[in-house]
Design an enzyme around this catalytic site. Structure first.
Site, mmCIF file in Angstrom:
data_model
loop_
_atom_site.group_PDB
_atom_site.id
_atom_site.type_symbol
_atom_site.label_atom_id
_atom_site.label_comp_id
_atom_site.label_asym_id
_atom_site.label_seq_id
_atom_site.Cartn_x
_atom_site.Cartn_y
_atom_site.Cartn_z
ATOM 1 N N LYS A 29 0.811 -1.223 0.000
ATOM 2 C CA LYS A 29 0.000 0.000 0.000
ATOM 3 C C LYS A 29 0.838 1.264 0.000
ATOM 4 O O LYS A 29 0.485 2.251 -0.655
ATOM 5 C CB LYS A 29 -0.957 0.005 1.188
ATOM 6 C CG LYS A 29 -0.300 0.099 2.552
ATOM 7 C CD LYS A 29 -1.327 0.082 3.665
ATOM 8 C CE LYS A 29 -0.669 0.132 5.033
ATOM 9 N NZ LYS A 29 0.080 1.362 5.267
ATOM 10 N N THR A 30 1.972 1.265 0.736
ATOM 11 C CA THR A 30 2.816 2.464 0.770
ATOM 12 C C THR A 30 3.388 2.749 -0.613
ATOM 13 O O THR A 30 3.494 3.910 -1.032
ATOM 14 C CB THR A 30 3.959 2.300 1.790
ATOM 15 O OG1 THR A 30 3.400 1.966 3.063
ATOM 16 C CG2 THR A 30 4.763 3.580 1.923
ATOM 17 N N ASP A 215 -3.714 7.325 4.535
ATOM 18 C CA ASP A 215 -3.255 5.959 4.805
ATOM 19 C C ASP A 215 -3.929 5.435 6.079
ATOM 20 O O ASP A 215 -4.365 6.217 6.929
ATOM 21 C CB ASP A 215 -1.732 5.973 4.975
ATOM 22 C CG ASP A 215 -1.133 4.578 4.991
ATOM 23 O OD1 ASP A 215 -1.828 3.628 4.591
ATOM 24 O OD2 ASP A 215 0.034 4.451 5.409
ATOM 25 N N GLU A 216 -4.013 4.115 6.216
ATOM 26 C CA GLU A 216 -4.589 3.469 7.411
ATOM 27 C C GLU A 216 -5.982 4.026 7.727
ATOM 28 O O GLU A 216 -6.309 4.354 8.872
ATOM 29 C CB GLU A 216 -3.665 3.645 8.626
ATOM 30 C CG GLU A 216 -2.238 3.144 8.423
ATOM 31 C CD GLU A 216 -2.124 1.623 8.416
ATOM 32 O OE1 GLU A 216 -3.172 0.951 8.435
ATOM 33 O OE2 GLU A 216 -0.995 1.116 8.393
ATOM 34 N N GLN A 246 -7.555 -5.113 9.610
ATOM 35 C CA GLN A 246 -6.477 -4.682 10.494
ATOM 36 C C GLN A 246 -6.901 -3.523 11.395
ATOM 37 O O GLN A 246 -6.058 -2.787 11.909
ATOM 38 C CB GLN A 246 -5.243 -4.280 9.673
ATOM 39 C CG GLN A 246 -4.615 -5.436 8.921
ATOM 40 C CD GLN A 246 -3.289 -5.064 8.288
ATOM 41 O OE1 GLN A 246 -2.265 -4.928 8.955
ATOM 42 N NE2 GLN A 246 -3.304 -4.877 6.976
ATOM 43 N N ARG A 601 2.362 -10.613 10.347
ATOM 44 C CA ARG A 601 3.676 -9.969 10.504
ATOM 45 C C ARG A 601 4.786 -10.906 10.032
ATOM 46 O O ARG A 601 5.902 -10.472 9.775
ATOM 47 C CB ARG A 601 3.959 -9.617 11.968
ATOM 48 C CG ARG A 601 3.037 -8.635 12.676
ATOM 49 C CD ARG A 601 2.751 -7.399 11.893
ATOM 50 N NE ARG A 601 1.547 -7.564 11.092
ATOM 51 C CZ ARG A 601 1.185 -6.769 10.096
ATOM 52 N NH1 ARG A 601 1.969 -5.761 9.746
ATOM 53 N NH2 ARG A 601 0.078 -6.977 9.405
#
Length: 668
Positions: A29-30, A215-216, A246, A601
């Site tokens: 995504k980044t 973002d997020e 998330q 993770r």
């Protein structure tokens, strides 16, 4: 579009209207956000100064800015805004302070300052010890995040307790206004109210920010959602990136339903899903998909990877928490000395900070370097912040935030009513609070006893400011003695040992101050020393975030956004994960998302562990395995309680221990 998969490229190119990118864990995504910024500048011709990218942490913002700079390959990015929500809010308030009802140079209160202010208001109630200042602060924060003002909070109060909290909220807000101060939550709430009341200022900012990226997005609260909606305007020129699977911050106001609200507010919303995971093996992703499928979904997605199947995730069943720590550390030593894994590629993740203790002990016993994430920074300790505030006030008498922190530390019986009257007088005179405290004109606003207390504090600061100009270290040490700070620490500590430890931190800060003016360098002024210590604080936090080549110990909440080749997800037991509170309050879905975050993770290996018995309140109790383990496909797991130990594996771990021992002896 080089290096992007088809979904990523589509998300970068789409600018025809509002866009929601549902980005699964590890889906890049980044990369999409940074490439889109470069696309908006280089292809769409939008000037950098008209683009704003918002995220939740300073670390994420720094990383995003660095990656955008690389993407632009030397092209001009001046004016581009990449920041946190709260930094954006602060920038708006600084530029629009008058419309927001603030004066220039307003103060920003941190969480400790807010709790101290609430504590002062509680002193004036009939039952000051019945309410916890931190709990009151949390309730006020939730109201602010949900755009509820004190009057609305009072009108919706269902009982006397809620009414009392709403009254404290009103008193707290009145004090903030009088002190020309805002708290952390107001950095979002105040701009929202400002834009609602002043359409012309909103139009100005909509013209200034012509494309918004967030973002997020699943972590936004009600106030943040409204701020995005206001700035995006009817055009909906935005891209928001998020993952409802998330969303793990409901306890601090996050509303995952904000993703679904977008469909209602923007009927033409385009939704693009990023489902290819670039992080984890297929077996790890299979577990994650299987687990999270038990939660209801507005937008269903399924992660996949072309990294190959990878190792089978394992489950270690242990006798108790000490045995669990021994088993996990044994596995870590095996990874290090048999497979050559660096310490920094290994993480131990847990639900609560209290679970770290046995792992720390065992890691130390085996000389394994580790980094405990979430520990309290030296400069974040209350006593250090107190002394730093005194230092700031000695160096800059106009620092109103420092004044408010220490005017009642130690307690001088200068209450909120006195300070509000002082702030009103200072505002009328256009001067700082410290300067106003010593003026004769204050007699028209305050009684003699209140003025005497303020004068005494003013004289204290002025006296030591003169001494600090030439000998700051000596002056600060003498100041701590003059105000009996050591006695104050003892009165407010749970034990003498705690008070001694806190006083040790005070002495360390003073010694540090003294060390700054040693050596061949020109002597620093007090202002320079304060700035230097503040910079050290910032750098210290950055170094803490880096961790280095050490095994990482952290909570599942702290692990979000990170990845590690080798992950140990420990304490997989009912009432730990899921947490007892979530079971009682029926909020299992968020706990399942938390477990999902932990699983995703891991890149190469994933190991679960649980203890069959665990000490609770001094008593050893029998535990139940986490329901989340039962929800995983059992044939995809390798469980140590289903077969006899592998002799070859046991020998390998024994050799790893021997190699570790030899390494320690060699170092000595």
């Amino acid at each position: 579009m080089k290096g992007l998969n088809p979904s990523q490229a589509e998300a970068v190119r789409y600018t025809a209207g509002p866009l929601l990118v549902l980005a699964g864990a590890g889906s890049g995504k980044t990369r999409v956000i940074t490439r889109k910024i470069a696309h908006l500048i280089g292809v769409c011709g939008i000037a950098p100064r008209h683009i704003c990218a918002v995220t939740f942490t300073n670390k994420a913002a720094r990383e995003m800015r660095e990656r955008v700079t690389k993407e632009l390959r030397g092209r001009d990015s001046r004016g581009l805004t990449v920041c946190t929500f709260h930094t954006l809010g602060l920038d708006i308030l600084r530029r629009e302070h008058a419309a927001a009802g603030l004066r220039p140079g307003f103060s920003l209160l941190d969480a400790q300052d807010s709790e101290a202010l609430i504590k002062e208001h509680l002193r004036g109630t009939a039952n000051p010890d019945a309410l916890n200042p931190a709990a009151v602060a949390q309730r006020i924060s939730r109201w602010k995040n949900d755009l509820i003002d004190p009057a609305a909070a009072l009108s919706h109060a269902e009982d006397d307790y809620e009414a009392q909290l709403a009254g404290l909220y009103a008193d707290y807000e009145r004090s903030l206004h009088a002190y020309n101060a805002v708290d952390f939550d107001a950095l979002i709430l105040a701009p929202v109210r400002l834009f609602a009341a002043h359409p012309d200022r909103l139009e100005h900012w909509q013209g200034r920010i012509r494309y918004l990226l967030v973002d997020e997005y699943q972590d936004t609260n009600g106030a943040q959602y409204e701020l995005v909606r206001q700035l995006a305007g009817p055009r909906g020129a935005f891209t928001v990136v998020g993952d409802d699977d998330q969303s793990i911050y409901a306890w601090r106001g996050a509303r995952p339903e904000n993703l679904a609200r977008l469909k209602v507010d923007y009927p033409l919303l385009e939704v693009i899903m990023l489902e290819q995971n670039y992080r984890s093996s297929a077996r790890i992703l299979g577990l994650a998909n299987h687990l999270i499928a038990n939660n209801p979904h507005v937008f269903a997605k399924r992660l996949w990877s072309d990294h190959g199947p990878g190792d089978r995730p394992r489950v270690l069943s242990c006798r108790n928490e000490d045995h669990e720590a021994e088993r996990v550390v044994s596995e870590i030593l095996n990874l290090r000395f048999t497979h050559g894994a660096p310490w920094g590629e290994i993480a131990i993740l847990y639900r609560g900070n209290h679970q770290a203790r046995p792992f720390e002990k065992t890691l130390r016993e085996h000389s394994v370097p580790y980094f405990l994430s979430g520990g309290t920074s030296f400069f974040a300790r209350t006593e250090v912040k107190d002394l730093m505030a005194y230092l700031r006030l000695l160096a800059n008498p106009d620092d109103d935030a420092a004044f408010l922190r220490v005017v009642n530390t130690p307690r001088r019986e200068i209450g909120p009513t006195t300070l509000e009257a002082l702030a009103g007088y200072a505002r009328g005179r256009g001067i700082g609070l410290l300067a106003a405290s010593g003026e004769l004109g204050l007699a028209e606003h305050l009684g003699e006893r209140q003025r005497e207390r303020l004068h005494a504090f003013t004289n204290l600061i002025q006296t030591f400011a003169q001494r600090a100009a030439s000998a700051p270290t000596t002056a600060l040490r003498a100041l701590t003695d003059a105000i009996d700070y050591g006695i104050w620490l003892r009165e407010n500590a749970s034990s003498q040992a705690v008070a001694d430890r806190r006083m040790s931190n005070v002495n360390e800060l003073i010694d540090w101050l003294g060390a700054l003016n040693k050596g061949d360098q020109p002597e620093r002024t007090l202002n320079e020393m304060v700035s230097h210590l503040t910079l050290i604080d910032v750098m210290d936090r950055q170094e803490e975030a880096a961790g280095g080549d050490r095994v990482h110990l952290m909570t599942l909440h702290a692990s979000k956004g990170l990845e590690f080749p080798h992950v140990f997800l420990v304490g997989m037991e009912e009432e730990l994960l899921p947490h007892r509170t979530s079971i009682e309050e029926d909020t299992i879905e968020e706990e399942r998302r938390l477990a999902y975050v932990g699983i995703t993770r891991a890149r190469q290996t994933l190991t679960f562990s649980l203890a069959r018995r665990r000490k609770l309140y001094g008593e050893l109790i029998r535990t139940e395995p986490s329901r989340f383990l039962a929800e995983l496909p059992q044939d995809a797991l390798e469980r140590d309680d289903q077969h006899a130990p592998d002799p070859a594996a046991s020998r390998s771990r024994g050799l790893a221990h021997l190699a570790n021992l030899r390494g320690i002896l060699g170092q000595d």
